[in-house]
Design an enzyme around this catalytic site. Structure first.
Site, PDB file in Angstrom:
ATOM      1  NE  ARG A 133     -45.584 -37.306 -32.931  1.00  0.00           N
ATOM      2  CZ  ARG A 133     -44.287 -37.137 -32.822  1.00  0.00           C
ATOM      3  NH1 ARG A 133     -43.470 -38.132 -33.098  1.00  0.00           N
ATOM      4  NH2 ARG A 133     -43.789 -35.978 -32.432  1.00  0.00           N
ATOM      5  CG  ASP A 179     -50.107 -45.402 -37.435  1.00  0.00           C
ATOM      6  OD1 ASP A 179     -49.110 -44.692 -37.254  1.00  0.00           O
ATOM      7  OD2 ASP A 179     -50.343 -46.449 -36.798  1.00  0.00           O
ATOM      8  NE  ARG A 225     -53.353 -50.391 -37.257  1.00  0.00           N
ATOM      9  CZ  ARG A 225     -52.402 -50.048 -38.123  1.00  0.00           C
ATOM     10  NH1 ARG A 225     -51.823 -48.863 -38.026  1.00  0.00           N
ATOM     11  NH2 ARG A 225     -52.047 -50.876 -39.062  1.00  0.00           N
TER      12      ARG A 225
END
Lengths: 260, 260
Positions: free
Chosen positions: B61, B63, B209
């Site tokens: 997945r 973002d 991140r």
């Protein structure tokens, strides 16, 4: 608001900028009426920063869609802003697809075009069976196999002083010389990307794109090295190419004579 | 027009696609109401190609804004189109910022998420005093000096099996394990670009991140290697980061267990 003029004390100085741009949205580097160009955007940003209507000149004229990592631009100004203030100020006013990398005060004799001794271009060929979203508008795609060794051998034939008339699209101006000095020409593979690099004293109109188009015919086995050599030798328009698209082309660097 | 069904002879098969995308214009990989997502675009293209309303599942997945060079997507189809026809057909209907690189028929047991054994991400940091039009929306810019050796040393502390709870933003789901196996972590410089590469069994929400944000503090001399180690050890949310922006992140590859 234009800067306040204190008597006659304003001094005109010449500034040189190194400029990077993504050429996708522009009709080329040079000013043209009613379309967006790199020149018009830089002149607009300069007006916003200094209040002056400066006319900028450029080291290399790039066509619509061509990118630059190191275009050199010069203009005259009476502004006393520091060099780094020109960099940050212009980058504030310029659109995101154009940026100033550095600025330097030069002598008023400096001409970014006439005093450039070498120009370096790179052409990006995406050698892939499928299109690449991450290289969309940034590289020309060729699906089939490419013989990079053969392309690189053909590049070697371009090195040195030659009449490159076969590789220009400009057939109108017969008085000007089409002799240029090629310092470097190579083709190399980096994963699925093939990069053709050329450095010459100067380039003729569409020379890089016509040359890469001809190199691709060598890489695809449609042309021998002997045929490539004979295209150089004939100095005749119409045998080279076809020109590859502008969006794979990058003006990498401009080099200057000592003293500039 | 949906394909013609001949009696009950249609056979359901499962297809896996390797997909590349520029995530700039999308609200992430997973379907959400009323916004553009990678999933909704692939499902729309599949409907145009096969007439089927397929539901696609993805290996990772990503973002909003995150890019992918090798996302893996699977779906069921009754279409008898060849694998290469799925590639060219979907690329015809997909927008330019999404493309299928390859397609392969798999067993109906194949789950692109559960059967993935390793995921590889890269994070691009443009280490430059000025913004770069050619990397606009593709890399996170850091102006000051970065100690890449220190960042790379910190990366080594991440390798092996660890509880990475400190590096996730998901603090709600306390039942699920936050232990993952990190196979590779490194930071290297390539010109003005700094590339952080990580390969793990799987990643937690925002793990890459948050980790890169913490590594940057090490590179900027604001955090010692000892402090970085203690952040790993505490397994507590709030000490790591801040998370770097999504647009510098690339899902590079997904690796599968043998047999898939």
């Amino acid at each position: 608001m234009p800067p306040v003029v204190l008597g006659d004390t304003k001094l005109k100085t010449r500034l040189a900028l190194v400029v990077e741009y993504d050429g996708e949205c522009y009709a080329g580097s040079q000013w043209q009426p009613e379309v967006l160009t790199i020149q018009s955007e830089i002149e607009k940003a300069l007006y916003k920063l200094t209040g002056e209507s400066a006319r900028v000149t450029m080291a290399g004229r790039t066509d619509a869609g061509v990118h630059a990592a190191g275009q050199v631009v010069a203009f005259d100004t009476e502004s006393s802003l520091e060099e780094r203030a020109f960099v940050s100020g212009l980058n504030h006013f310029l659109p995101l697809d154009i940026a100033v990398k550095s600025a330097r005060r030069m002598s008023l004799a400096f001409d970014p075009r006439r005093h450039a001794s070498k120009r370096e271009y790179e052409y990006f060929i995406l050698n892939s069976a499928t299109r690449s979203p991450l290289w969309n508008g940034r590289a020309h795609r060729i699906a089939g196999e490419l013989n990079i060794d053969a392309m690189n051998h053909a590049c070697q034939l371009l090195i040195g002083e030659h009449d490159f008339a076969s590789f220009t699209s400009n057939t109108e101006d017969e008085e000007r010389t089409t002799v240029r000095y090629m310092y470097h020409a190579s083709a190399r593979r980096d994963g699925r990307m093939v990069i053709v690099r050329m450095m010459a004293s100067a380039f003729l109109l569409h020379q890089v794109r016509n040359t890469v188009g001809t190199l691709l015919r060598v890489g695809q086995g449609k042309m021998t090295l002997q045929e490539f050599q004979s295209i150089i030798n004939t100095c005749e328009f119409g045998l080279a190419g076809p020109a590859v698209p502008s969006y794979g082309l990058y003006l990498k660097s401009v080099y200057y004579e000592e003293g500039f």
